[in-house]
Design a protein around this motif. Sequence first.
Motif, PDB file in Angstrom:
ATOM      1  N   ASP A  97      32.709  -6.266  23.742  1.00  0.00           N
ATOM      2  CA  ASP A  97      32.972  -7.807  23.591  1.00  0.00           C
ATOM      3  C   ASP A  97      33.673  -8.343  24.611  1.00  0.00           C
ATOM      4  O   ASP A  97      33.596  -9.527  25.032  1.00  0.00           O
ATOM      5  CB  ASP A  97      33.543  -8.000  22.129  1.00  0.00           C
ATOM      6  CG  ASP A  97      34.825  -7.232  22.181  1.00  0.00           C
ATOM      7  OD1 ASP A  97      35.200  -5.933  22.502  1.00  0.00           O
ATOM      8  OD2 ASP A  97      36.018  -7.845  21.704  1.00  0.00           O
ATOM      9  N   ASP A  98      34.372  -7.575  25.259  1.00  0.00           N
ATOM     10  CA  ASP A  98      35.535  -8.085  26.461  1.00  0.00           C
ATOM     11  C   ASP A  98      35.099  -7.245  27.856  1.00  0.00           C
ATOM     12  O   ASP A  98      35.544  -7.887  28.843  1.00  0.00           O
ATOM     13  CB  ASP A  98      36.896  -8.126  26.365  1.00  0.00           C
ATOM     14  CG  ASP A  98      37.306  -6.559  25.984  1.00  0.00           C
ATOM     15  OD1 ASP A  98      36.804  -5.597  26.309  1.00  0.00           O
ATOM     16  OD2 ASP A  98      38.679  -6.344  25.591  1.00  0.00           O
ATOM     17  N   THR A 221      40.774  -6.838  20.215  1.00  0.00           N
ATOM     18  CA  THR A 221      40.118  -8.031  19.275  1.00  0.00           C
ATOM     19  C   THR A 221      39.646  -7.794  17.898  1.00  0.00           C
ATOM     20  O   THR A 221      39.507  -8.791  17.160  1.00  0.00           O
ATOM     21  CB  THR A 221      38.736  -8.570  20.383  1.00  0.00           C
ATOM     22  OG1 THR A 221      37.892  -7.399  20.039  1.00  0.00           O
ATOM     23  CG2 THR A 221      39.305  -8.808  21.778  1.00  0.00           C
TER      24      THR A 221
END
Length: 237
Positions: A97-98, A221
Amino acid sequence: MALPTMDLPSYELEIPSNKKKIKIRPFLVKEEKVLLLALESDDEKNIKDAVYNLLKTCILSRLKVENLSTFDLEYIFLNIRAISVGEVVEILITCQDDEETKVKYNLNLTNINVIFPEGHTNKIMLTDTTGVIMKYPSFDDFVEGQFSNKQYNEDSVIKIIAGSIDQIFQGDEVYDQSTTTKKEFLQFVENLTKDQLEKIQEFFESAPRLEHTFNITNPNTGVESEYSLRGLQSFFG
């Protein structure tokens, strides 16, 4: 006075392609040393000999290693490695995701299986009447792909494809190793169109493979993502 000898444990393993049961044992320190020295030498023959000898000595059942498919060899080698130096390998995963956060994942090598993709076939029609029957790459290809630093180019890929053709058929005519030379198989592949070559390449892309799927949660996250590792080298961190 003679020193004591150590009893080696043996383990049962099922070959993925044919479900045959075999016995394997851990490799010894001296056997691992021979393999590591061969890898450091970067000599293709030394590497092939070391891998072959390690597999032959650690497989206790009667088995022709050179006749096994690449995915069978990967699976057997992975399991020999697991019982020799430890089942759990710590690998570092980058969160999707990052694309930045690193997470440690403890991978149990004994949980890894060979996946057989649906629809995979070794019979490939190139025209309405002409096709090929494929076989999986050889022991030499397994060693080159997993242990050597050999770089593949278009010519070497074509040679692997030609070497993996078991039969060429056209109507009722069949051409195999008893009637056709390696050079003729190579010329056959070189004279294919791009579309026909891509049909054969699909055989390799959809071939059975070592694969393991798991989920990782990004601690920063809270986002959970699915990951898949494929191929022998992916499972050693």
